[in-house]
Design a protein around this motif. Structure first.
Motif, PDB file in Angstrom:
ATOM      1  N   LYS A 204      17.613 -52.544 -17.117  1.00 62.55           N
ATOM      2  CA  LYS A 204      17.983 -51.152 -16.873  1.00 62.55           C
ATOM      3  C   LYS A 204      17.185 -50.603 -15.694  1.00 62.55           C
ATOM      4  O   LYS A 204      15.979 -50.826 -15.595  1.00 62.55           O
ATOM      5  CB  LYS A 204      17.717 -50.309 -18.112  1.00 62.55           C
ATOM      6  CG  LYS A 204      18.523 -50.719 -19.333  1.00 62.55           C
ATOM      7  CD  LYS A 204      18.149 -49.876 -20.543  1.00 62.55           C
ATOM      8  CE  LYS A 204      18.937 -50.298 -21.774  1.00 62.55           C
ATOM      9  NZ  LYS A 204      18.565 -49.508 -22.976  1.00 62.55           N
TER      10      LYS A 204
ATOM     11  N   THR B 197      21.010 -46.279 -14.395  1.00 62.80           N
ATOM     12  CA  THR B 197      22.105 -47.164 -13.977  1.00 62.80           C
ATOM     13  C   THR B 197      23.434 -46.432 -13.836  1.00 62.80           C
ATOM     14  O   THR B 197      24.091 -46.551 -12.787  1.00 62.80           O
ATOM     15  CB  THR B 197      22.240 -48.350 -14.949  1.00 62.80           C
ATOM     16  OG1 THR B 197      20.981 -49.000 -15.083  1.00 62.80           O
ATOM     17  CG2 THR B 197      23.279 -49.334 -14.447  1.00 62.80           C
TER      18      THR B 197
ATOM     19  N   ASN C 283      25.374 -54.532 -20.247  1.00 61.89           N
ATOM     20  CA  ASN C 283      25.155 -53.203 -20.777  1.00 61.89           C
ATOM     21  C   ASN C 283      26.427 -52.676 -21.405  1.00 61.89           C
ATOM     22  O   ASN C 283      27.440 -53.361 -21.469  1.00 61.89           O
ATOM     23  CB  ASN C 283      24.627 -52.256 -19.672  1.00 61.89           C
ATOM     24  CG  ASN C 283      25.597 -52.151 -18.515  1.00 61.89           C
ATOM     25  OD1 ASN C 283      26.817 -52.131 -18.716  1.00 61.89           O
ATOM     26  ND2 ASN C 283      25.080 -52.074 -17.302  1.00 61.89           N
TER      27      ASN C 283
ATOM     28  N   SER D   5      15.279 -59.640 -19.214  1.00 64.69           N
ATOM     29  CA  SER D   5      16.176 -59.007 -20.159  1.00 64.69           C
ATOM     30  C   SER D   5      16.736 -60.019 -21.124  1.00 64.69           C
ATOM     31  O   SER D   5      17.082 -61.130 -20.758  1.00 64.69           O
ATOM     32  CB  SER D   5      17.322 -58.337 -19.384  1.00 64.69           C
ATOM     33  OG  SER D   5      18.289 -57.866 -20.287  1.00 64.69           O
TER      34      SER D   5
ATOM     35  N   SER E 247      12.720 -51.783 -12.628  1.00 66.02           N
ATOM     36  CA  SER E 247      13.632 -51.967 -13.759  1.00 66.02           C
ATOM     37  C   SER E 247      12.869 -52.394 -15.007  1.00 66.02           C
ATOM     38  O   SER E 247      11.735 -52.867 -14.932  1.00 66.02           O
ATOM     39  CB  SER E 247      14.676 -53.048 -13.432  1.00 66.02           C
ATOM     40  OG  SER E 247      15.411 -52.710 -12.280  1.00 66.02           O
TER      41      SER E 247
ATOM     42  N   ASP F 279      17.710 -44.097 -18.349  1.00 62.45           N
ATOM     43  CA  ASP F 279      18.355 -45.230 -17.683  1.00 62.45           C
ATOM     44  C   ASP F 279      19.227 -44.668 -16.566  1.00 62.45           C
ATOM     45  O   ASP F 279      20.222 -43.976 -16.816  1.00 62.45           O
ATOM     46  CB  ASP F 279      19.201 -46.017 -18.684  1.00 62.45           C
ATOM     47  CG  ASP F 279      19.936 -47.189 -18.027  1.00 62.45           C
ATOM     48  OD1 ASP F 279      19.647 -47.492 -16.851  1.00 62.45           O
ATOM     49  OD2 ASP F 279      20.805 -47.781 -18.694  1.00 62.45           O
TER      50      ASP F 279
END
Length: 452
Positions: free
Chosen positions: A166, A140, A32, A27, A162, A138
């Protein structure tokens, strides 16, 4: 036995965790949207508004899966148990076909923006592709709202599901590649599965039965050509970089790759193996093994129960022969929620998804199918204690747990795999020059990789 089993499966969790970083795109984000910076510079997550993810009205959702007929009783039981456990959500399970069939149907429905399922399975290599395209929701915030402990799966499986930080999917049914073989035949011939790929030439010759007219009566092995996962391990263990570190080229036309392709082609040319491809290739391969027309087959460990139930001889399960390395790869599937569904469908879908990977149901899948337990918390159950005792052939997997690697993740992986499978089938079936074919193949793959 309980301590032994717990230790063995814990090694699986640890080894996948250690090897989790292979092929993953890291990432580039530092956090986030739910994260803010405190005065000390540390990140702090704002609490999730759980009301956004509640199911408030009765709703019916579909679950697309790739679980074949032999698993239908488990699917029916799990879905019925979920539907009976609450009053708002009704799940309708729908078998779509193979993982590639599911992929085609899902991509088409996503493009049309209609006809999408609430929950869908996906083969592990599709995760990066789906994450990059925005096809997946997503999960999450849903996970946080539900208080679901993703750490129970281990870091390796978390990373494998992932994309760019995410959680776009969750681990579901996990397996690896194995060689099933006829133990009775092996005892009669006095042979064991070799540890090295280079020793397979003589081994396959010794266990094959060739008729006087040159046709094959009993194949030494059958290689599934319908999915590159079953033969790519030979390449990886020979040191081939299927996707180079630059991410835009392949080494499938290099000397090591050509050596492996030549070896496989020689096995087929000599009648010691056959390349299973085309319609119903999987069922035809299995039937050949059941009918004792093949000494062995390369397949997924998840089908252990199926082979044992169908064969009237003892079924063994051996580790693939290796070379520079002796690794295998995580297989199976993940669960995801399509992003274009409306919020009510997404909320209901996550509730069902959460149930499918819950501790109790996780052990149901492992016991009744052949897939591996994926949650650390199930290891202390009585069901887990019985797992290895009931399926002793899994010892071949447990003896090599530290050699199981996560799958290669690249958003162009499915295109690469299709090109690879096509060229391998053409080269073997039409008896074409391996080096020349692999060169053409690499050119096409490099173009695909460079376009991403």
């Amino acid at each position: 036995m309980k301590k032994r089993l717990l230790a063995v499966i814990l090694v699986l969790t640890v080894c996948i965790t250690m090897l989790a970083g292979c092929g993953k795109k890291k990432s580039e984000e530092t956090g986030n949207k739910a994260e803010t910076q405190t005065e000390t510079g540390k990140e702090k997550k704002e609490p999730v508004d759980t009301s956004k993810y509640e199911v408030k009205e009765p709703i019916t959702i579909k679950w697309w899966h790739a679980l074949e007929e032999q698993y239908s009783h488990v699917v029916e039981k799990v879905v019925n148990d979920f539907n009976s456990s609450q009053d708002l959500i009704t799940v309708e399970a729908e078998y779509i076909g193979s993982y590639s069939d599911v992929n085609e149907a899902l991509v088409a429905a996503h493009a049309a923006g209609t006809g999408l399922p609430g929950v869908v399975v996906a083969n592990t290599p599709y995760v990066a592709e789906y994450g990059a395209s925005g096809l997946t929701e997503d999960l999450t915030p849903y996970i946080e709202a539900a208080g679901m402990d993703m750490n129970d799966f281990g870091l390796g499986l978390i990373n494998a599901t992932s994309y760019e930080g995410k959680q776009v999917s969750v681990p579901f049914l996990i397996s690896t590649q194995v060689m099933y073989y006829n133990v009775d035949m092996a005892k009669e011939l006095g042979v064991t599965i070799p540890a090295k790929i280079d020793d397979m030439d003589e081994f396959l010759k010794s266990v094959s039965k060739i008729n006087a007219d040159g046709t094959t009566d009993v194949y030494g092995t059958i290689i599934p050509g319908w999915d590159q996962w079953y033969f790519e391990t030979f390449y990886l263990n020979k040191g081939v970089n299927i996707v180079n570190e630059d991410g835009v080229t392949t080494d499938l036309d290099g000397d090591a790759a050509v050596e492996v392709a030549n070896k496989i082609k020689d096995w087929c040319d000599n009648g010691y193996a056959y390349w299973a491809t085309g319609q119903d290739a999987s069922s035809i391969m299995r039937q050949n093994f059941i009918d004792k027309k093949a000494f062995s087959v390369l397949h997924t460990s998840s089908l252990y129960n199926t082979y044992v139930d169908k064969c009237d001889f003892e079924v063994g399960m051996a580790w693939y022969p290796g070379d520079k390395t002796n690794n295998s790869e995580v297989g199976g599937c993940v669960l995801l929620v399509p992003s274009k569904n409306d919020q009510a469908v997404k909320n209901a879908s996550f509730k069902f998804l959460e149930y499918l990977v819950s501790e109790e149901v996780n052990m149901t899948w492992a016991t009744d199918t052949g897939y591996m337990p994926t949650r650390k918390s199930v290891l202390e159950t009585e069901e887990a204690q019985k797992f290895l005792a009931e399926k002793p052939a899994f010892q071949a997997i447990f003896d090599n747990l530290d050699l199981i690697n996560p799958r290669i993740q690249h958003k162009a992986w499915s295109q690469l795999a299709d090109i690879w499978k096509s060229y391998m089938a053409e080269t073997i079936i039409e008896k074409k020059d391996v080096k020349e074919q692999m060169g053409y193949m690499a050119e096409e793959i490099n173009e695909v990789l460079a376009d991403q």
